[in-house]
Design a protein around this motif. Structure first.
Motif, short mmCIF file in Angstrom:
data_model
loop_
_atom_site.label_atom_id
_atom_site.label_comp_id
_atom_site.label_asym_id
_atom_site.label_seq_id
_atom_site.Cartn_x
_atom_site.Cartn_y
_atom_site.Cartn_z
N LEU A 1 0.74 -1.09 0.11
CA LEU A 1 -0.05 -0.03 -0.14
C LEU A 1 1.00 1.29 -0.16
CD1 LEU A 1 -3.00 1.03 0.17
CD2 LEU A 1 -2.67 0.86 2.71
N PHE A 2 0.64 2.22 -1.06
CA PHE A 2 1.45 3.31 -1.18
C PHE A 2 3.04 3.23 -0.97
CE2 PHE A 2 -2.62 4.66 1.11
CZ PHE A 2 -3.09 5.19 -0.09
N PRO A 3 3.58 2.56 -1.84
CA PRO A 3 5.02 2.13 -1.83
C PRO A 3 5.98 3.28 -1.71
CG PRO A 3 4.15 1.84 -4.07
CD PRO A 3 2.90 1.96 -3.16
N GLU A 4 5.72 4.60 -2.25
CA GLU A 4 6.35 5.65 -2.19
C GLU A 4 6.32 6.17 -0.83
OE1 GLU A 4 8.59 7.38 -4.54
OE2 GLU A 4 8.28 5.26 -5.22
N ALA A 5 5.13 6.24 0.02
CA ALA A 5 5.15 6.54 1.34
C ALA A 5 6.03 5.66 2.27
CB ALA A 5 3.82 6.68 1.89
N VAL A 6 6.06 4.61 2.08
CA VAL A 6 6.64 3.40 2.64
C VAL A 6 8.31 3.60 2.25
CG1 VAL A 6 7.20 0.88 2.90
CG2 VAL A 6 4.98 1.55 2.70
N ARG A 7 8.62 4.01 1.27
CA ARG A 7 10.00 4.12 1.07
C ARG A 7 10.48 5.66 1.73
NH1 ARG A 7 12.18 8.34 -1.86
NH2 ARG A 7 10.17 8.80 -2.74
N ARG A 8 9.61 6.64 1.77
CA ARG A 8 10.10 7.74 2.72
C ARG A 8 10.09 7.40 4.14
NH1 ARG A 8 6.35 10.20 -1.05
NH2 ARG A 8 4.83 10.15 0.56
N LEU A 9 9.26 6.44 4.80
CA LEU A 9 9.37 6.32 6.11
C LEU A 9 10.54 5.49 6.26
CD1 LEU A 9 5.83 4.84 7.09
CD2 LEU A 9 7.20 6.76 8.21
N ALA A 10 11.10 4.58 5.38
CA ALA A 10 12.18 3.58 5.53
C ALA A 10 13.54 4.40 5.45
CB ALA A 10 12.16 2.51 4.78
N SER A 11 13.42 5.31 4.70
CA SER A 11 14.73 6.02 4.32
C SER A 11 15.59 6.55 5.44
CB SER A 11 14.58 7.50 3.46
OG SER A 11 13.95 6.90 2.32
N GLY A 12 16.71 6.29 5.45
CA GLY A 12 17.67 6.87 6.63
C GLY A 12 17.59 5.95 7.90
N ARG A 13 16.85 5.07 7.73
CA ARG A 13 16.75 4.09 9.08
C ARG A 13 17.93 3.24 9.37
NH1 ARG A 13 12.14 5.72 12.06
NH2 ARG A 13 10.81 6.61 10.63
N PRO A 14 18.20 2.86 10.73
CA PRO A 14 19.48 2.00 10.88
C PRO A 14 19.38 0.85 10.44
CG PRO A 14 18.28 2.73 12.76
CD PRO A 14 17.82 3.47 11.72
N VAL A 15 20.23 0.08 9.83
CA VAL A 15 20.39 -1.24 9.22
C VAL A 15 20.15 -2.28 10.39
CG1 VAL A 15 21.26 -3.13 7.68
CG2 VAL A 15 21.49 -0.49 7.25
N ARG A 16 19.24 -3.39 10.43
CA ARG A 16 19.19 -4.05 11.61
C ARG A 16 20.41 -5.19 11.35
NH1 ARG A 16 13.13 -5.13 10.33
NH2 ARG A 16 13.51 -3.84 8.86
N ARG A 17 20.87 -5.68 12.62
CA ARG A 17 21.97 -6.63 12.49
C ARG A 17 22.00 -7.60 11.64
NH1 ARG A 17 23.67 -8.37 18.49
NH2 ARG A 17 22.68 -6.41 18.95
N ASP A 18 20.79 -8.30 11.63
CA ASP A 18 20.76 -9.44 10.96
C ASP A 18 20.34 -9.35 9.46
OD1 ASP A 18 18.41 -8.93 11.69
OD2 ASP A 18 17.60 -11.12 12.01
N ALA A 19 20.11 -8.17 9.02
CA ALA A 19 19.56 -8.00 7.68
C ALA A 19 20.28 -8.41 6.60
CB ALA A 19 19.23 -6.29 7.57
N ALA A 20 21.72 -8.25 6.71
CA ALA A 20 22.47 -8.73 5.52
C ALA A 20 22.40 -10.11 5.39
CB ALA A 20 23.95 -8.28 5.83
#
Length: 217
Positions: free
Chosen positions: A125-144
């Motif tokens: 839902l509203f991918p551009e808004a999700v993109r803005r929310l996620a921008s600049g967030r710290p990367v979670r330790r196990d993400a990679a």
């Protein structure tokens, strides 16, 4: 499609109820005046979707979302309804398991379409808004580690998910069957430990797998 409204403001609940009553495919079956009322009402009424305010006095929508996701075997989909789309509460609600969000000031058709979209779980839902929310967030330790577990095809599917494409649209882009796409999507969610497509896409943006520029890829 049955809907439970959760908002502590009576005027907001009334407005949403009237708005949704004009849509023949949507049925408001209950109202919660606080997050603490959501779980027992959901157990009794079994709504398809909860339209959830995040800021409520006794129990906020974030914790109410967590309780629905953890205590029900088949929880309803959750759409956060908010005043400000960049609100930290919205991000936390998505991380807790909400499928998406919509602004309170949005046109009635947009709110109704948001409910329909999350109920099908077929696109973000509203991918551009999700993109803005996620921008600049710290990367979670196990993400990679989680991303490394994806196959090349699953990574491609995740990128198209981040653009908001439906399963059918992804199948066209990748020239594979719809059932194959559904399998890939299920594998992506499982490997990333995501409860829904939105959580998977947030992780993709946070890690830089999907760019935060205008193209999203």
């Amino acid at each position: 499609m049955s809907v439970l409204i959760a908002d502590d403001e009576e005027l907001t609940r009334t407005g949403l109820r009237v708005l949704l009553a004009s849509k023949p495919d949507l049925d408001v079956i209950g109202e919660a005046t606080d997050g603490a009322e959501v779980l027992p009402l959901a157990v009794r009424l079994r709504p398809d979707v909860v339209l959830m305010d995040v800021r409520m006095p006794r129990l906020d929508g974030i914790e109410a979302t967590r309780r629905l996701r953890s205590e029900l075997a088949d929880p309803p989909k959750i759409v956060v309804i908010t005043t400000f789309e960049n609100d930290e509460y919205v991000y936390d609600a998505l991380q807790a398991g909400a499928s998406g969000f919509v602004l309170k000031r949005a046109p009635s058709q947009q709110i109704a379409q948001a409910i329909r979209l999350v109920a099908t779980s077929d696109s973000v839902l509203f991918p551009e808004a999700v993109r803005r929310l996620a921008s600049g967030r710290p990367v979670r330790r196990d993400a990679a580690r989680k991303l490394a577990a994806l196959t090349q095809r699953e990574t491609h599917v995740l990128r198209w998910m981040a653009k908001g494409l439906t399963n059918q649209e992804i199948s066209v882009e990748l020239t594979v069957s719809l059932e194959t796409v559904k399998t890939h999507v299920g594998n992506v969610l499982a490997k990333l430990g995501a409860q829904n497509r939105t959580q998977a896409v947030i992780l993709a943006y946070e890690t830089g797998l999907v760019g935060t520029g205008a193209t999203g890829l």
